[in-house]
Write an enzyme that holds these catalytic residues in place. Structure first.
Site, PDB file in Angstrom:
ATOM      1  CG  LEU A  34       0.315  -9.141  -2.349  1.00 24.98           C
ATOM      2  CD1 LEU A  34       0.615  -9.964  -3.599  1.00 24.98           C
ATOM      3  CD2 LEU A  34       1.611  -8.742  -1.653  1.00 24.98           C
ATOM      4  N   GLY A  37       1.715  -0.819  -3.900  1.00 32.35           N
ATOM      5  CA  GLY A  37       3.124  -0.687  -3.496  1.00 32.35           C
ATOM      6  C   GLY A  37       3.879  -1.975  -3.781  1.00 32.35           C
ATOM      7  CG  HIS A  38       2.953  -5.477  -1.482  1.00 32.48           C
ATOM      8  ND1 HIS A  38       1.739  -5.201  -0.877  1.00 32.48           N
ATOM      9  CD2 HIS A  38       3.843  -5.675  -0.476  1.00 32.48           C
ATOM     10  CE1 HIS A  38       1.898  -5.245   0.438  1.00 32.48           C
ATOM     11  NE2 HIS A  38       3.157  -5.521   0.711  1.00 32.48           N
ATOM     12  CE  LYS A 150       4.631   2.581   4.603  1.00 36.56           C
ATOM     13  NZ  LYS A 150       4.551   1.263   5.130  1.00 36.56           N
ATOM     14  CB  VAL A 177       3.126   3.042  -4.531  1.00 38.30           C
ATOM     15  CG1 VAL A 177       1.796   3.312  -5.237  1.00 38.30           C
ATOM     16  CG2 VAL A 177       4.134   2.450  -5.506  1.00 38.30           C
ATOM     17  CB  SER A 186       0.767   0.694   4.757  1.00 43.18           C
ATOM     18  OG  SER A 186       0.837  -0.218   5.830  1.00 43.18           O
TER      19      SER A 186
HETATM   20  P1  AMP Z   1       5.410  -5.858   3.546  1.00 44.17           P
HETATM   21  O1  AMP Z   1       4.394  -6.774   2.950  1.00 44.17           O
HETATM   22  O2  AMP Z   1       4.842  -4.731   4.335  1.00 44.17           O
HETATM   23  O3  AMP Z   1       6.499  -6.609   4.289  1.00 44.17           O
HETATM   24  O4  AMP Z   1       6.146  -5.171   2.326  1.00 44.17           O
HETATM   25  C1  AMP Z   1       6.792  -5.927   1.352  1.00 44.17           C
HETATM   26  C2  AMP Z   1       7.629  -5.012   0.485  1.00 44.17           C
HETATM   27  O5  AMP Z   1       6.779  -4.055  -0.141  1.00 44.17           O
HETATM   28  C3  AMP Z   1       8.664  -4.219   1.300  1.00 44.17           C
HETATM   29  O6  AMP Z   1       9.869  -4.151   0.571  1.00 44.17           O
HETATM   30  C4  AMP Z   1       8.006  -2.868   1.408  1.00 44.17           C
HETATM   31  O7  AMP Z   1       8.939  -1.807   1.560  1.00 44.17           O
HETATM   32  C5  AMP Z   1       7.283  -2.762   0.086  1.00 44.17           C
HETATM   33  N1  AMP Z   1       6.207  -1.771   0.176  1.00 44.17           N
HETATM   34  C6  AMP Z   1       5.221  -1.711   1.093  1.00 44.17           C
HETATM   35  N2  AMP Z   1       4.459  -0.622   0.894  1.00 44.17           N
HETATM   36  C7  AMP Z   1       4.986   0.027  -0.172  1.00 44.17           C
HETATM   37  C8  AMP Z   1       4.658   1.226  -0.864  1.00 44.17           C
HETATM   38  N3  AMP Z   1       3.627   1.992  -0.502  1.00 44.17           N
HETATM   39  N4  AMP Z   1       5.411   1.583  -1.915  1.00 44.17           N
HETATM   40  C9  AMP Z   1       6.483   0.815  -2.295  1.00 44.17           C
HETATM   41  N5  AMP Z   1       6.834  -0.316  -1.687  1.00 44.17           N
HETATM   42  C10 AMP Z   1       6.105  -0.709  -0.636  1.00 44.17           C
END
Ligand code: AMP
Length: 301
Positions: A34, A37-38, A150, A177, A186
């Site tokens: 995490l 963004g998360h 994102k 973010v 990311s």
């Molecule tokens: P992930 O762990 O990559 O599957 O992401 C989980 C959630 O967090 C998804 O809805 C992503 O779009 C969101 N997410 C990932 N990176 C960002 C970011 N930089 N800003 C906003 N949300 C994000």
């Protein structure tokens, strides 16, 4: 905060919260490792819902055979510490067999929206996403589910999934973010060296440049794509995979962009061996039917 590993236990906790305590439930689906963004999604879930559940599950079905499933960053201990700070109620961190029991044979595909851009680059990716979300939605039955802009195409796929399969869930999408340099946060940024991380800021520079050109009046989709491509090509450490200029709601392709529709410019590029994606949405200067228009979304959207 409780960490739950079993699907049955998660379902019975959620059922009790809904039925006996009449609580609204917010679900933030993640693959862990995490970052801010998360956490922006978790913060909004905390603000909107009585109970916040964060799922941490690296979903094997959304990775292609040559992708990074086994080496994807995993840090449940670190994630737990962060989520405790945000007053999260439950972490749902199931092992793979809990989501995909032996003999699992049912998959969900969202047609059309899954096909361009990421769908070309990662065949089967959105089928994996739609399938795991269907399992999570059915087990937890949240009132709200939170996603980041994102992953722009994912947000469209999820909204369509929720609508078409009649899930009683409100999908909330929150802005991307970014680091100071513009690089979208990311989990995969952890793969980048310092030098690559600096180079990776070119994705957002390219997108921002395209936004400028759009605001100066350019409506030719190809020329906007070329603007992004020229920026990325100028960065020796980056290799563009695709740039798409499409309708931000339907993903329809245009030669010439209409004045009354939001435009999504989405990009995937490799920096070293790491594959990164990013996007911006440009709101129409003249939206249809009396909606209040803004020229652009706030920074990071
Ligand atoms: P992930 O762990 O990559 O599957 O992401 C989980 C959630 O967090 C998804 O809805 C992503 O779009 C969101 N997410 C990932 N990176 C960002 C970011 N930089 N800003 C906003 N949300 C994000």
């Amino acid at each position: 905060m409780e960490i739950i590993n079993r699907r049955q236990r998660m379902a019975s906790v959620a059922r009790k919260l809904r039925r006996e305590e009449d609580k609204t439930i917010g679900l933030v689906p993640t693959m862990g490792a995490l970052h801010e963004g998360h956490l922006s999604l978790v913060r909004e879930a905390r603000r909107m819902c009585d109970v916040v559940i964060v799922s941490v599950f690296v979903n094997p079905t959304q990775f292609g055979p040559a992708e990074d499933f086994t080496r994807y960053p995993r840090d449940l201990t670190g994630d737990t510490t962060k989520l405790a700070d945000y007053n999260v109620d439950y972490i749902f961190a199931p092992p793979v067999e809990e989501i995909y029991p032996k003999g699992f044979a049912t998959y969900v595909s969202v047609e059309n929206l899954s096909e361009p851009m990421e769908g070309v680059a990662r065949p089967g990716h959105f089928r994996g996403v739609a399938t795991v979300l269907t399992v999570l939605f059915n087990a937890i039955r949240p009132d709200f589910a939170f996603f980041g802009q994102k992953d722009a195409q994912q947000t469209l796929v999820v909204k369509r999934l929720v609508r078409d399969l009649a899930f009683d869930i409100e999908v909330v999408v929150l802005p991307t973010v970014r680091e100071q340099t513009g690089l979208a946060l990311s989990s995969r940024n952890a793969y980048l060296s310092d030098e690559q991380r600096k180079a990776a800021a070119v994705l957002y520079r390219g997108l921002s440049q395209a936004r400028e050109v759009y605001l100066e009046g350019e409506r030719n989709a190809k020329r906007l794509a070329e603007t992004v491509r020229a920026q990325v090509d100028a960065e020796p450490l980056a290799r563009l995979e695709y740039v798409g200029v499409v309708d931000a709601e339907t993903m329809e392709k245009y030669d010439r962009l209409p004045e009354d529709r939001p435009v999504l410019i989405a990009i995937a590029a490799h920096v070293g061996k790491t594959r990164l994606i990013d996007n911006i949405v440009i709101q129409p200067a003249r939206p249809k039917s009396g909606a209040t228009g803004r020229l652009t979304l706030p920074e990071g959207a």
